[in-house]
Design a protein around this motif. Structure first.
Motif, PDB file in Angstrom:
ATOM      1  N   CYS A  81      -1.881  27.384  -9.428  1.00  0.00           N
ATOM      2  CA  CYS A  81      -2.826  26.254  -9.436  1.00  0.00           C
ATOM      3  C   CYS A  81      -3.629  26.330 -10.733  1.00  0.00           C
TER       4      CYS A  81
ATOM      5  N   SER B 219       0.755  25.734  -1.200  1.00  0.00           N
ATOM      6  CA  SER B 219      -0.696  25.962  -1.024  1.00  0.00           C
ATOM      7  C   SER B 219      -1.189  25.350   0.277  1.00  0.00           C
TER       8      SER B 219
ATOM      9  N   LEU C 225      -8.669  28.595  -4.240  1.00  0.00           N
ATOM     10  CA  LEU C 225      -7.494  28.462  -5.122  1.00  0.00           C
ATOM     11  C   LEU C 225      -7.664  29.227  -6.432  1.00  0.00           C
TER      12      LEU C 225
ATOM     13  N   ASN D 133      -5.034  31.655  -6.911  1.00  0.00           N
ATOM     14  CA  ASN D 133      -3.653  31.142  -6.910  1.00  0.00           C
ATOM     15  C   ASN D 133      -3.222  30.836  -8.348  1.00  0.00           C
TER      16      ASN D 133
END
Lengths: 100, 100
Positions: free
Chosen positions: A37, A67, A31, A34
């Motif tokens: 996030c 996600s 993550l 990402n």
């Protein structure tokens, strides 16, 4: 607009907490790329030897949901699932503060 | 060395949640200059209209304890105390992840 936050308490099979925490730490690595996030922190509790708590903070609930469709994240969830015997998510709205 | 983390669920007197959240957001501002405080995020839950959840992450438990002796932080705690009818802290050790 409040960001989506969540405390995810996962109860591992006895003796499997650390193995589960390792898998969740790998998911946290996935993550890192990402941008929606903001937080995915893996915690344990000295009061409950089988629990792993994940502190999550996302741009919004949609980003969190998206996600869970990521193949790599799904794969790590699949690897962790057999180790989990309980899940208690607390879904929150982050209003503000330090680190947000 | 694991960092000290905590989920602090505070139950406000009915109708006082937002006033309590505002006081905690002020406390978060005070902590912006505290380098040992990594996270102090104020959250609410759509599932519990009287609850405020504070996500905390500190360098260690000593840093957290020391913050409770800061006069300004103590003053905001004093202002918030009359609004609080319940407190359920979950003390954790942060192992790692995104945002740590």
């Amino acid at each position: 607009m409040n960001h989506f936050a969540m405390y995810g308490k996962l109860t591992a099979r006895p003796g499997q907490r650390d193995a589960l925490a390792d898998i969740l730490l790998e998911a946290a690595d996935l993550l890192k790329s990402n941008n929606d996030c903001y937080l995915y922190i893996v915690n344990v509790s000295d009061d409950d030897p089988n629990a792993v708590y994940v502190t999550e903070l996302w741009k919004d609930a949609d980003a969190h949901a998206a996600s869970l469709e990521n193949e790599e994240v799904l794969a790590s969830i699949q690897r962790g699932r057999p180790l989990i015997i309980g899940a208690e998510p607390i879904k929150l709205r982050a209003l503000g503060g330090k680190g947000l």
